[in-house]
Each structure stands twice: as C-alpha cells, then as structure tokens.
Design a protein around this motif. Structure first.
Motif, mmCIF file in Angstrom:
data_model
loop_
_atom_site.group_PDB
_atom_site.id
_atom_site.type_symbol
_atom_site.label_atom_id
_atom_site.label_comp_id
_atom_site.label_asym_id
_atom_site.label_seq_id
_atom_site.Cartn_x
_atom_site.Cartn_y
_atom_site.Cartn_z
ATOM 1 N N VAL A 1 0.830 -1.201 0.000
ATOM 2 C CA VAL A 1 0.000 0.000 0.000
ATOM 3 C C VAL A 1 0.867 1.255 0.000
ATOM 4 N N LEU A 2 1.854 1.276 0.870
ATOM 5 C CA LEU A 2 2.718 2.448 0.977
ATOM 6 C C LEU A 2 3.508 2.681 -0.308
ATOM 7 N N TYR A 3 3.992 1.595 -0.922
ATOM 8 C CA TYR A 3 4.778 1.755 -2.148
ATOM 9 C C TYR A 3 3.904 2.254 -3.293
ATOM 10 N N LEU A 4 2.692 1.695 -3.428
ATOM 11 C CA LEU A 4 1.784 2.155 -4.475
ATOM 12 C C LEU A 4 1.395 3.612 -4.255
ATOM 13 N N ALA A 5 1.140 3.980 -3.006
ATOM 14 C CA ALA A 5 0.792 5.368 -2.694
ATOM 15 C C ALA A 5 1.959 6.293 -3.033
ATOM 16 N N TYR A 6 3.169 5.844 -2.771
ATOM 17 C CA TYR A 6 4.365 6.630 -3.095
ATOM 18 C C TYR A 6 4.458 6.858 -4.602
ATOM 19 N N LEU A 7 4.261 5.777 -5.402
ATOM 20 C CA LEU A 7 4.315 5.917 -6.852
ATOM 21 C C LEU A 7 3.204 6.839 -7.350
ATOM 22 N N GLY A 8 1.999 6.678 -6.801
ATOM 23 C CA GLY A 8 0.889 7.518 -7.212
ATOM 24 C C GLY A 8 1.128 8.980 -6.914
ATOM 25 N N ALA A 9 1.665 9.267 -5.732
ATOM 26 C CA ALA A 9 1.950 10.654 -5.358
ATOM 27 C C ALA A 9 3.012 11.253 -6.277
ATOM 28 N N LYS A 10 4.016 10.452 -6.639
ATOM 29 C CA LYS A 10 5.052 10.915 -7.561
ATOM 30 C C LYS A 10 4.446 11.340 -8.893
ATOM 31 N N ALA B 1 -3.597 9.149 -9.951
ATOM 32 C CA ALA B 1 -4.812 8.916 -9.174
ATOM 33 C C ALA B 1 -5.218 7.448 -9.221
ATOM 34 N N MET B 2 -5.051 6.813 -10.382
ATOM 35 C CA MET B 2 -5.370 5.391 -10.501
ATOM 36 C C MET B 2 -4.459 4.547 -9.614
ATOM 37 N N MET B 3 -3.180 4.920 -9.528
ATOM 38 C CA MET B 3 -2.258 4.193 -8.675
ATOM 39 C C MET B 3 -2.619 4.364 -7.203
#
Length: 210
Positions: free
Chosen positions: A80-89, A195-197
């Motif tokens: 979850v944290l890694y996907l959120a990190y990629l999405g925020a980037k 946003a999808m990530m």
C-alpha cells in the motif's frame, strides 16, 4: 499433466491475469509514459517475482502467509505504501530521475521500470496467495505426476499467460502515448494515472485474506 487440466486451467488463468490490478495498472502506466518496448521489457521484473513466489510456496512459506494475519498485514501495508508513493510521484509530475520538456516525469531506465514491477508484485499478498490458493485447485491427484512437478508446470504456464496479458496492458498505454498528445494532456495523463495508482493502493488496503 493432462489435456483436461490444461483446457480447464488456461481460460481461468487468462481471466485472472488480464483483470485490472496493481501490476497491470503499472504496465499500463509504463506503456503510456515510456513506450511499449521499455514497458514490455520491464515485465521481466514481475516474472522474476512470480518465480520467487512459486519457490516460496514450494518450501511452504505461502501457507504461513495464508495462515498468519500478521504476515499478511505486513506485506499488504508495505505494498500500500509503495503504491501510494508511486501515485503521489505521478500526481505531482516529478520522479527521481529525469523530466522531459513536457513536464511529464520519466523513469529513465528499463532497470528502474523492472524494479518497480518486481516490488509491486512482491508486496502484493494477493499475488502470493494466487499461487497458494488459485493454482493448486488445478492440480490432479491422479495425473501420474507429483504435486511439486504439477505446481511448477502450472506456475510456469500462468507466468506465460500473465506476461501475455500484461503486454496487452502495456500496449494499451503505448497506444495513448503514440497519439502524441499535447504537453497539457500529457500532464493530465500523469495526474490521472497517479490517481489510478492511489486508487490501487486504496483497494489493496481493503484486501483481506481469502
């Protein structure tokens, strides 16, 4: 292995492999931002992760993940944290390497893309459970071969099907890229994929053991 096993397994594997999820979304994002060839080549990272998962299941660690709520939660929240990190980037239009003149962030190397594919796959507990719950359902006790042999063969077939399905997601992303949208639209694509990530991170956060 029997023909009946394969005829039953292949369509089921195709449906599972082609379904939208964190990894397929990442392949789409890579295709839309980097092009088809880099995105397709990066799928090697996902395949390596899946090979490791099969090995993990063979030595019995998959059963631990399936039985342990704590182990499941640790892996799930790392994902979850890694996907959120990629999405925020993606949402802020920056990356840790380089940025084009259009303002859309680029990863910069196929190895970086493959590393992300690997990490997203390995931190998705549902992907591990795929090889502990889904694949074993198609193992026949009367097939004349061992459980381990059938598991390896079916796992290899699934990885091939997954690779083909992911190529389709990468191709879909690259088609959008080939339309040469304007810088403004590229930035919008960056925001949408980010946003999808983040949405994929949210879905993973709600995942529970089967």
């Amino acid at each position: 292995m029997t023909l009946a096993q394969l005829l039953l397994f292949l369509p089921a594997a195709a449906i599972v492999a082609a379904s939208p999820g964190a990894n397929n979304l990442l392949a789409f994002v890579n295709g839309s931002r980097e092009g088809f060839l880099p995105a397709a080549t990066a799928l090697v990272g996902r395949c390596i992760a899946f090979v490791l998962m099969i090995a993990i299941m063979i030595v019995g660690l998959g059963a631990l993940l399936e039985a342990s709520e704590l182990a499941f939660r640790i892996i799930k929240w790392a994902g979850v944290l890694y996907l959120a990190y990629l999405g925020a980037k993606m949402m802020i239009g920056r990356d840790n390497t380089q940025e084009g003149t259009t303002g859309v962030a680029h990863i910069g190397s196929v190895s970086a893309l493959a590393r992300r594919e690997f990490i997203v796959a390995m931190t998705n507990p549902k992907a591990v459970l795929l090889f502990t719950a889904f694949v074993p359902q198609f193992i026949a006790s009367d097939a004349g071969s061992s459980f381990t042999f059938q598991l390896v063969v079916l796992g290899a077939i699934y990885i091939a099907v997954e690779f083909a399905a992911a190529m389709g997601w990468a191709l879909a992303g690259s088609i959008i890229r080939s339309m040469h949208p304007s810088g403004r639209r590229l930035l919008l694509l960056n925001r949408v994929t980010g946003a999808m990530m983040l949405g994929a991170a949210g879905l993973l956060a709600t995942a529970r053991r089967a």
